[in-house]
Design a protein around this motif. Structure first.
Motif, PDB file in Angstrom:
ATOM      1  N   GLN A 176       0.844  -1.181   0.134  1.00 57.08           N
ATOM      2  CA  GLN A 176      -0.240  -0.068  -0.075  1.00 57.08           C
ATOM      3  C   GLN A 176       0.888   1.091   0.001  1.00 57.08           C
ATOM      4  O   GLN A 176       0.720   2.275  -0.626  1.00 57.08           O
ATOM      5  CB  GLN A 176      -1.006   0.035   1.101  1.00 57.08           C
ATOM      6  CG  GLN A 176      -1.957  -0.896   1.071  1.00 57.08           C
ATOM      7  CD  GLN A 176      -2.967  -0.800   2.266  1.00 57.08           C
ATOM      8  OE1 GLN A 176      -2.643  -0.629   3.507  1.00 57.08           O
ATOM      9  NE2 GLN A 176      -4.251  -0.892   2.027  1.00 57.08           N
ATOM     10  N   SER A 177       1.929   1.378   0.810  1.00 58.02           N
ATOM     11  CA  SER A 177       2.722   2.411   0.830  1.00 58.02           C
ATOM     12  C   SER A 177       3.218   2.698  -0.457  1.00 58.02           C
ATOM     13  O   SER A 177       3.577   3.725  -1.022  1.00 58.02           O
ATOM     14  CB  SER A 177       3.868   2.064   1.954  1.00 58.02           C
ATOM     15  OG  SER A 177       4.772   3.204   1.761  1.00 58.02           O
ATOM     16  N   ALA A 178       4.070   1.579  -1.162  1.00 62.33           N
ATOM     17  CA  ALA A 178       4.639   1.858  -2.193  1.00 62.33           C
ATOM     18  C   ALA A 178       3.541   2.306  -3.595  1.00 62.33           C
ATOM     19  O   ALA A 178       4.052   3.114  -4.011  1.00 62.33           O
ATOM     20  CB  ALA A 178       5.176   0.455  -2.906  1.00 62.33           C
ATOM     21  N   LEU A 179       2.522   1.743  -3.545  1.00 65.12           N
ATOM     22  CA  LEU A 179       1.338   2.069  -4.359  1.00 65.12           C
ATOM     23  C   LEU A 179       1.173   3.521  -4.091  1.00 65.12           C
ATOM     24  O   LEU A 179       0.801   4.375  -5.100  1.00 65.12           O
ATOM     25  CB  LEU A 179       0.174   1.279  -4.267  1.00 65.12           C
ATOM     26  CG  LEU A 179       0.395  -0.089  -4.848  1.00 65.12           C
ATOM     27  CD1 LEU A 179      -0.950  -1.006  -4.397  1.00 65.12           C
ATOM     28  CD2 LEU A 179       0.216   0.029  -6.269  1.00 65.12           C
ATOM     29  N   ASP A 180       0.796   3.788  -3.026  1.00 69.47           N
ATOM     30  CA  ASP A 180       0.264   5.325  -2.474  1.00 69.47           C
ATOM     31  C   ASP A 180       1.733   6.220  -2.905  1.00 69.47           C
ATOM     32  O   ASP A 180       1.158   7.639  -3.307  1.00 69.47           O
ATOM     33  CB  ASP A 180       0.080   5.550  -1.026  1.00 69.47           C
ATOM     34  CG  ASP A 180      -1.439   4.873  -0.758  1.00 69.47           C
ATOM     35  OD1 ASP A 180      -2.145   4.427  -1.820  1.00 69.47           O
ATOM     36  OD2 ASP A 180      -1.427   4.470   0.309  1.00 69.47           O
ATOM     37  N   LYS A 181       2.765   5.955  -2.845  1.00 73.55           N
ATOM     38  CA  LYS A 181       3.885   6.908  -3.154  1.00 73.55           C
ATOM     39  C   LYS A 181       3.867   7.022  -4.797  1.00 73.55           C
ATOM     40  O   LYS A 181       4.198   7.970  -5.311  1.00 73.55           O
ATOM     41  CB  LYS A 181       5.200   6.294  -2.818  1.00 73.55           C
ATOM     42  CG  LYS A 181       5.295   6.506  -1.125  1.00 73.55           C
ATOM     43  CD  LYS A 181       6.723   5.865  -0.872  1.00 73.55           C
ATOM     44  CE  LYS A 181       6.777   5.875   0.627  1.00 73.55           C
ATOM     45  NZ  LYS A 181       8.129   5.464   1.224  1.00 73.55           N
ATOM     46  N   ALA A 182       3.607   5.903  -5.231  1.00 73.51           N
ATOM     47  CA  ALA A 182       3.519   6.036  -6.986  1.00 73.51           C
ATOM     48  C   ALA A 182       2.574   6.888  -7.410  1.00 73.51           C
ATOM     49  O   ALA A 182       2.715   7.654  -8.488  1.00 73.51           O
ATOM     50  CB  ALA A 182       3.475   4.564  -7.530  1.00 73.51           C
ATOM     51  N   VAL A 183       1.451   6.659  -6.642  1.00 75.29           N
ATOM     52  CA  VAL A 183       0.329   7.755  -7.157  1.00 75.29           C
ATOM     53  C   VAL A 183       0.762   9.304  -6.800  1.00 75.29           C
ATOM     54  O   VAL A 183       0.294  10.096  -7.565  1.00 75.29           O
ATOM     55  CB  VAL A 183      -1.001   7.486  -6.215  1.00 75.29           C
ATOM     56  CG1 VAL A 183      -2.170   8.624  -6.386  1.00 75.29           C
ATOM     57  CG2 VAL A 183      -1.696   6.253  -6.670  1.00 75.29           C
ATOM     58  N   LYS A 184       1.186   9.534  -5.620  1.00 72.25           N
ATOM     59  CA  LYS A 184       1.638  10.904  -5.360  1.00 72.25           C
ATOM     60  C   LYS A 184       2.761  11.446  -6.110  1.00 72.25           C
ATOM     61  O   LYS A 184       2.916  12.712  -6.494  1.00 72.25           O
ATOM     62  CB  LYS A 184       2.374  10.830  -3.593  1.00 72.25           C
ATOM     63  CG  LYS A 184       2.736  12.202  -3.330  1.00 72.25           C
ATOM     64  CD  LYS A 184       3.375  11.860  -1.964  1.00 72.25           C
ATOM     65  CE  LYS A 184       3.726  13.046  -1.294  1.00 72.25           C
ATOM     66  NZ  LYS A 184       4.793  13.004   0.002  1.00 72.25           N
TER      67      LYS A 184
END
Length: 94
Positions: free
Chosen positions: A63-71
């Motif tokens: 989830q953290s990696a995905l959220d950073k990719a969106v950011k």
């Protein structure tokens, strides 16, 4: 090949962005692969809390990696939402 100075600068910039985006996407895919591997071997994990905690920890990393990719605008918001939803559905099946 770029002719104007602005076009050359834009090309250099795009190459830099491409490198960062590939790095972020690679981190996301590695995290997802490790989570899926844990889920697949879920029957072999220690009974009770420890196995579920390992999966939950891996899911938080994904989830953290995905959220950073969106950011960073590497991945789109809905794509990430769909991936998270499908992964959480896999986890709930266990």
């Amino acid at each position: 090949m770029a002719i104007t100075q602005g076009a050359k600068k834009a090309h250099r910039s795009s190459l830099r962005k491409q490198e960062f985006n590939l790095r972020r996407k690679g981190k996301v895919s590695r995290a997802i692969k490790s989570l899926k591997k844990l889920i697949a071997s879920g029957k072999n994990l220690p009974a009770g809390r420890q196995g579920k905690e390992a999966i939950q920890k891996a899911f938080r990393e994904v989830q953290s990696a995905l959220d950073k990719a969106v950011k960073a605008k590497t991945l789109k918001k809905n794509t990430v939402a769909r991936k998270k939803s499908r992964l959480s559905k896999l986890i709930k099946k266990l």
